[in-house]
Design a protein around this motif. Structure first.
Motif, PDB file in Angstrom:
ATOM      1  N   GLY A  36       0.814  -1.207   0.000  1.00 17.80           N
ATOM      2  CA  GLY A  36       0.000   0.000   0.000  1.00 17.80           C
ATOM      3  C   GLY A  36       0.847   1.256   0.000  1.00 17.80           C
ATOM      4  O   GLY A  36       2.057   1.217  -0.209  1.00 17.80           O
ATOM      5  N   SER A  37       0.182   2.383   0.249  1.00 16.92           N
ATOM      6  CA  SER A  37       0.863   3.678   0.252  1.00 16.92           C
ATOM      7  C   SER A  37       1.779   3.809   1.459  1.00 16.92           C
ATOM      8  O   SER A  37       1.521   3.239   2.513  1.00 16.92           O
ATOM      9  N   THR A  38       2.815   4.615   1.308  1.00 12.88           N
ATOM     10  CA  THR A  38       3.720   4.880   2.420  1.00 12.88           C
ATOM     11  C   THR A  38       3.048   5.810   3.429  1.00 12.88           C
ATOM     12  O   THR A  38       2.041   6.435   3.132  1.00 12.88           O
ATOM     13  N   PHE A  39       3.616   5.891   4.624  1.00 11.34           N
ATOM     14  CA  PHE A  39       3.051   6.724   5.685  1.00 11.34           C
ATOM     15  C   PHE A  39       3.136   8.210   5.353  1.00 11.34           C
ATOM     16  O   PHE A  39       2.289   8.991   5.762  1.00 11.34           O
ATOM     17  N   THR A  40       4.173   8.600   4.641  1.00  8.60           N
ATOM     18  CA  THR A  40       4.373   9.995   4.295  1.00  8.60           C
ATOM     19  C   THR A  40       3.885  10.209   2.863  1.00  8.60           C
ATOM     20  O   THR A  40       4.471   9.682   1.921  1.00  8.60           O
ATOM     21  N   ASN A  41       2.823  10.967   2.699  1.00 11.48           N
ATOM     22  CA  ASN A  41       2.187  11.154   1.405  1.00 11.48           C
ATOM     23  C   ASN A  41       3.182  11.647   0.345  1.00 11.48           C
ATOM     24  O   ASN A  41       3.967  12.555   0.592  1.00 11.48           O
ATOM     25  N   GLY A  42       3.134  11.023  -0.828  1.00 12.59           N
ATOM     26  CA  GLY A  42       3.942  11.453  -1.957  1.00 12.59           C
ATOM     27  C   GLY A  42       5.391  11.022  -1.927  1.00 12.59           C
ATOM     28  O   GLY A  42       6.193  11.506  -2.714  1.00 12.59           O
ATOM     29  N   THR A  43       5.750  10.099  -1.033  1.00  9.86           N
ATOM     30  CA  THR A  43       7.161   9.693  -0.957  1.00  9.86           C
ATOM     31  C   THR A  43       7.429   8.299  -1.490  1.00  9.86           C
ATOM     32  O   THR A  43       8.580   7.886  -1.544  1.00  9.86           O
ATOM     33  N   GLY A  44       6.427   7.567  -1.849  1.00 11.97           N
ATOM     34  CA  GLY A  44       6.666   6.200  -2.315  1.00 11.97           C
ATOM     35  C   GLY A  44       5.521   5.701  -3.173  1.00 11.97           C
ATOM     36  O   GLY A  44       4.612   6.450  -3.531  1.00 11.97           O
ATOM     37  N   PRO A  45       5.532   4.428  -3.461  1.00  9.49           N
ATOM     38  CA  PRO A  45       4.517   3.871  -4.355  1.00  9.49           C
ATOM     39  C   PRO A  45       3.180   3.648  -3.637  1.00  9.49           C
ATOM     40  O   PRO A  45       3.140   3.501  -2.419  1.00  9.49           O
ATOM     41  N   ASP A  46       2.107   3.624  -4.396  1.00  5.26           N
ATOM     42  CA  ASP A  46       0.794   3.240  -3.873  1.00  5.26           C
ATOM     43  C   ASP A  46       0.569   1.745  -4.071  1.00  5.26           C
ATOM     44  O   ASP A  46      -0.284   1.153  -3.424  1.00  5.26           O
ATOM     45  N   THR A  47       1.338   1.170  -4.997  1.00  7.07           N
ATOM     46  CA  THR A  47       1.230  -0.265  -5.304  1.00  7.07           C
ATOM     47  C   THR A  47       2.633  -0.832  -5.485  1.00  7.07           C
ATOM     48  O   THR A  47       3.591  -0.075  -5.616  1.00  7.07           O
ATOM     49  N   ASP A  48       2.717  -2.144  -5.505  1.00  6.50           N
ATOM     50  CA  ASP A  48       4.008  -2.749  -5.822  1.00  6.50           C
ATOM     51  C   ASP A  48       4.146  -2.873  -7.336  1.00  6.50           C
ATOM     52  O   ASP A  48       3.182  -2.673  -8.076  1.00  6.50           O
ATOM     53  N   GLY A  56      -0.204  -5.755  -3.187  1.00  4.26           N
ATOM     54  CA  GLY A  56       1.105  -6.319  -3.491  1.00  4.26           C
ATOM     55  C   GLY A  56       2.170  -5.807  -2.528  1.00  4.26           C
ATOM     56  O   GLY A  56       2.087  -4.698  -2.009  1.00  4.26           O
ATOM     57  N   PHE A  57       3.189  -6.616  -2.299  1.00  5.78           N
ATOM     58  CA  PHE A  57       4.241  -6.285  -1.331  1.00  5.78           C
ATOM     59  C   PHE A  57       5.513  -5.759  -1.994  1.00  5.78           C
ATOM     60  O   PHE A  57       5.819  -6.108  -3.132  1.00  5.78           O
ATOM     61  N   TYR A  58       6.236  -4.946  -1.237  1.00 11.97           N
ATOM     62  CA  TYR A  58       7.550  -4.442  -1.623  1.00 11.97           C
ATOM     63  C   TYR A  58       8.337  -4.182  -0.347  1.00 11.97           C
ATOM     64  O   TYR A  58       7.789  -4.262   0.757  1.00 11.97           O
ATOM     65  N   MET A  59       9.616  -3.885  -0.477  1.00 16.66           N
ATOM     66  CA  MET A  59      10.440  -3.572   0.693  1.00 16.66           C
ATOM     67  C   MET A  59      10.481  -2.057   0.866  1.00 16.66           C
ATOM     68  O   MET A  59      10.646  -1.320  -0.105  1.00 16.66           O
ATOM     69  N   LEU A  60      10.333  -1.609   2.122  1.00 17.96           N
ATOM     70  CA  LEU A  60      10.222  -0.191   2.426  1.00 17.96           C
ATOM     71  C   LEU A  60      11.253   0.219   3.468  1.00 17.96           C
ATOM     72  O   LEU A  60      11.424  -0.453   4.486  1.00 17.96           O
ATOM     73  N   PHE A  61      11.911   1.327   3.212  1.00 18.39           N
ATOM     74  CA  PHE A  61      12.737   2.012   4.201  1.00 18.39           C
ATOM     75  C   PHE A  61      12.016   3.332   4.452  1.00 18.39           C
ATOM     76  O   PHE A  61      12.129   4.263   3.669  1.00 18.39           O
ATOM     77  N   GLU A  62      11.218   3.377   5.505  1.00 13.90           N
ATOM     78  CA  GLU A  62      10.393   4.558   5.792  1.00 13.90           C
ATOM     79  C   GLU A  62      11.150   5.488   6.707  1.00 13.90           C
ATOM     80  O   GLU A  62      11.329   5.217   7.889  1.00 13.90           O
ATOM     81  N   ALA A  63      11.611   6.578   6.167  1.00 10.49           N
ATOM     82  CA  ALA A  63      12.513   7.480   6.880  1.00 10.49           C
ATOM     83  C   ALA A  63      11.871   8.176   8.075  1.00 10.49           C
ATOM     84  O   ALA A  63      12.562   8.530   9.012  1.00 10.49           O
ATOM     85  N   HIS A  64      10.583   8.361   8.092  1.00 10.46           N
ATOM     86  CA  HIS A  64       9.989   9.128   9.194  1.00 10.46           C
ATOM     87  C   HIS A  64       9.794   8.302  10.470  1.00 10.46           C
ATOM     88  O   HIS A  64       9.425   8.841  11.501  1.00 10.46           O
ATOM     89  N   LEU A  65      10.031   7.027  10.448  1.00  6.89           N
ATOM     90  CA  LEU A  65       9.798   6.170  11.616  1.00  6.89           C
ATOM     91  C   LEU A  65      11.009   6.134  12.551  1.00  6.89           C
ATOM     92  O   LEU A  65      11.568   5.086  12.833  1.00  6.89           O
ATOM     93  N   GLY A  66      11.429   7.274  13.016  1.00 10.13           N
ATOM     94  CA  GLY A  66      12.513   7.324  13.992  1.00 10.13           C
ATOM     95  C   GLY A  66      13.903   7.208  13.400  1.00 10.13           C
ATOM     96  O   GLY A  66      14.865   6.958  14.113  1.00 10.13           O
TER      97      GLY A  66
END
Length: 137
Positions: A36-48, A56-66
């Motif tokens: 799905g969409s990333t936590f921070t709007n406009g920073t990643g894909p909405d789908t894989d 669908g799944f993908y690998m995420l490095f979500e920068a805002h999570l600490g």
């Protein structure tokens, strides 16, 4: 290859079932299997890329999570044998956002000093979904 011979000797992964052996070291658990969409709007894909659906799944490095600026997150693959000279790392990536760092692919040969590796690809930023095809020599 269309006959799948490269996948048979090199391996394949789309993250739909699991992480396919890709792991983050204990001290660097910043990557996650996500959909799905990333936590921070406009920073990643909405789908894989594989299914083109939010499920669908993908690998995420979500920068805002600490994550602190300049922090490194490692995602390690299984060991691949060097017998398949046709092996390539083929992937899609998003790198959008205000404080995006860099994405590097590094190669470590077995038997090398643990601190020695070779950067074989690097990207600083992208504006949309991009792809890379990198020979693993």
């Amino acid at each position: 290859c269309t006959d799948s011979t490269d996948e048979n000797s090199c391996g394949t992964c789309d993250f739909e079932r699991d992480c396919c052996g890709w792991t983050s070291p204990e001290d660097y658990r910043l990557w996650a299997r996500f959909r799905g969409s990333t936590f921070t709007n406009g920073t990643g894909p909405d789908t894989d890329h594989t299914t083109s659906k939010p499920e669908g799944f993908y690998m995420l490095f979500e920068a805002h999570l600490g994550v602190r600026q300049g922090e490194t997150g490692y995602l390690n693959s299984n060991k691949y044998m060097e017998s398949a000279t046709t092996c390539k790392l083929d992937f899609y990536y998003h790198m959008k956002g205000k404080d995006i760092g860099k994405l590097e692919i590094i190669l470590k040969h077995e038997g090398d000093d643990p601190e020695e590796y070779t950067t074989i690809w690097k990207k600083e930023k992208s504006t949309d979904c991009d792809s890379a095809l990198i020979p693993l020599l």
